[in-house]
Write a protein that holds these residues in place. Structure first.
Motif, PDB file in Angstrom:
ATOM      1  N   TYR A  25       0.134  11.990  -2.098  1.00 25.40           N
ATOM      2  CA  TYR A  25       1.092  11.896  -3.197  1.00 25.40           C
ATOM      3  C   TYR A  25       0.384  12.236  -4.501  1.00 25.40           C
ATOM      4  CZ  TYR A  25       4.102   9.374   0.076  1.00 25.40           C
ATOM      5  OH  TYR A  25       4.867   9.025   1.153  1.00 25.40           O
ATOM      6  N   ASP A  26       1.150  12.405  -5.566  1.00 26.13           N
ATOM      7  CA  ASP A  26       0.558  12.688  -6.875  1.00 26.13           C
ATOM      8  C   ASP A  26      -0.350  11.550  -7.349  1.00 26.13           C
ATOM      9  OD1 ASP A  26       1.881  15.097  -6.988  1.00 26.13           O
ATOM     10  OD2 ASP A  26       3.525  14.335  -8.224  1.00 26.13           O
ATOM     11  N   ASN A  27      -0.014  10.324  -6.944  1.00 23.94           N
ATOM     12  CA  ASN A  27      -0.753   9.165  -7.441  1.00 23.94           C
ATOM     13  C   ASN A  27      -1.551   8.434  -6.365  1.00 23.94           C
ATOM     14  OD1 ASN A  27       1.466   8.184  -6.094  1.00 23.94           O
ATOM     15  ND2 ASN A  27       1.874   6.548  -7.563  1.00 23.94           N
ATOM     16  N   GLY A  28      -1.797   9.056  -5.219  1.00 17.74           N
ATOM     17  CA  GLY A  28      -2.582   8.386  -4.195  1.00 17.74           C
ATOM     18  C   GLY A  28      -2.294   8.922  -2.804  1.00 17.74           C
ATOM     19  N   PHE A  29      -2.610   8.106  -1.815  1.00 25.03           N
ATOM     20  CA  PHE A  29      -2.483   8.470  -0.409  1.00 25.03           C
ATOM     21  C   PHE A  29      -1.818   7.331   0.358  1.00 25.03           C
ATOM     22  CE2 PHE A  29      -6.167  10.484  -2.199  1.00 25.03           C
ATOM     23  CZ  PHE A  29      -6.097  11.791  -1.753  1.00 25.03           C
ATOM     24  N   LEU A  30      -1.072   7.689   1.398  1.00 22.95           N
ATOM     25  CA  LEU A  30      -0.465   6.705   2.287  1.00 22.95           C
ATOM     26  C   LEU A  30      -1.001   6.950   3.691  1.00 22.95           C
ATOM     27  CD1 LEU A  30       1.913   4.523   2.644  1.00 22.95           C
ATOM     28  CD2 LEU A  30       3.131   6.456   3.643  1.00 22.95           C
ATOM     29  N   LEU A  48      -0.735   2.110   1.002  1.00 22.67           N
ATOM     30  CA  LEU A  48      -0.872   3.052  -0.096  1.00 22.67           C
ATOM     31  C   LEU A  48      -2.157   2.743  -0.856  1.00 22.67           C
ATOM     32  CD1 LEU A  48       0.505   5.336  -1.726  1.00 22.67           C
ATOM     33  CD2 LEU A  48       1.571   3.551  -3.103  1.00 22.67           C
ATOM     34  N   VAL A  49      -2.983   3.757  -1.057  1.00 19.93           N
ATOM     35  CA  VAL A  49      -4.249   3.583  -1.774  1.00 19.93           C
ATOM     36  C   VAL A  49      -4.340   4.610  -2.901  1.00 19.93           C
ATOM     37  CG1 VAL A  49      -5.465   2.552   0.177  1.00 19.93           C
ATOM     38  CG2 VAL A  49      -5.507   5.024  -0.112  1.00 19.93           C
ATOM     39  N   ARG A  54     -11.032   5.023  -1.042  1.00 15.78           N
ATOM     40  CA  ARG A  54     -10.356   3.889  -0.386  1.00 15.78           C
ATOM     41  C   ARG A  54      -9.702   4.353   0.916  1.00 15.78           C
ATOM     42  NH1 ARG A  54      -9.671  -0.026   1.856  1.00 15.78           N
ATOM     43  NH2 ARG A  54      -8.070  -1.565   1.462  1.00 15.78           N
ATOM     44  N   LEU A  55      -9.156   5.563   0.913  1.00 13.93           N
ATOM     45  CA  LEU A  55      -8.558   6.123   2.126  1.00 13.93           C
ATOM     46  C   LEU A  55      -9.593   6.244   3.242  1.00 13.93           C
ATOM     47  CD1 LEU A  55      -6.144   7.488   3.579  1.00 13.93           C
ATOM     48  CD2 LEU A  55      -6.967   9.641   2.600  1.00 13.93           C
ATOM     49  N   ILE A  56     -10.773   6.740   2.913  1.00 13.87           N
ATOM     50  CA  ILE A  56     -11.840   6.893   3.907  1.00 13.87           C
ATOM     51  C   ILE A  56     -12.241   5.540   4.482  1.00 13.87           C
ATOM     52  CG2 ILE A  56     -14.255   7.597   4.224  1.00 13.87           C
ATOM     53  CD1 ILE A  56     -12.205   9.921   4.045  1.00 13.87           C
ATOM     54  N   GLU A  57     -12.248   4.493   3.664  1.00 15.70           N
ATOM     55  CA  GLU A  57     -12.537   3.139   4.167  1.00 15.70           C
ATOM     56  C   GLU A  57     -11.544   2.753   5.262  1.00 15.70           C
ATOM     57  OE1 GLU A  57     -12.675   0.167   1.102  1.00 15.70           O
ATOM     58  OE2 GLU A  57     -13.987   1.387  -0.154  1.00 15.70           O
ATOM     59  N   LEU A  58     -10.264   3.064   5.048  1.00  9.74           N
ATOM     60  CA  LEU A  58      -9.239   2.730   6.040  1.00  9.74           C
ATOM     61  C   LEU A  58      -9.377   3.576   7.299  1.00  9.74           C
ATOM     62  CD1 LEU A  58      -6.162   2.250   3.699  1.00  9.74           C
ATOM     63  CD2 LEU A  58      -7.489   0.472   4.861  1.00  9.74           C
ATOM     64  N   VAL A  59      -9.719   4.843   7.151  1.00 11.72           N
ATOM     65  CA  VAL A  59      -9.941   5.701   8.319  1.00 11.72           C
ATOM     66  C   VAL A  59     -11.115   5.164   9.133  1.00 11.72           C
ATOM     67  CG1 VAL A  59     -10.639   8.010   9.063  1.00 11.72           C
ATOM     68  CG2 VAL A  59      -8.901   7.748   7.276  1.00 11.72           C
TER      69      VAL A  59
END
Length: 72
Positions: A25-30, A48-49, A54-59
């Motif tokens: 998204y324009d303001n982050g990742f889901l 949503l991060v 932060r996304l890589i931490e969740l992956v």
């Protein structure tokens, strides 16, 4: 009653499916990932991060969690 804030996949799931979806998204990742809870019910976690770090931490968390169907 306020909903519990979900910061990690393991806040909602105890095991995960072998695939997940990332939406930019324009303001982050889901990240959207399915799996099971402790009571063996199927659920999905949508988190949503704000940034890719932060996304890589969740992956990484997803990659280390038990997978649905794995023998214990």
């Amino acid at each position: 009653m306020a909903k519990k804030l979900i910061n990690k996949i393991s806040d909602k799931l105890t095991s995960v499916n072998d695939s997940f979806t990332i939406t930019m998204y324009d303001n982050g990742f889901l990240i959207d990932i399915g799996g099971k809870r402790e009571d063996d019910d199927w659920r999905s976690a949508k988190i949503l991060v704000p940034d890719v770090d932060r996304l890589i931490e969740l992956v990484r968390e997803a990659a280390t969690m038990p997978r649905d169907g794995d023998e214990e």
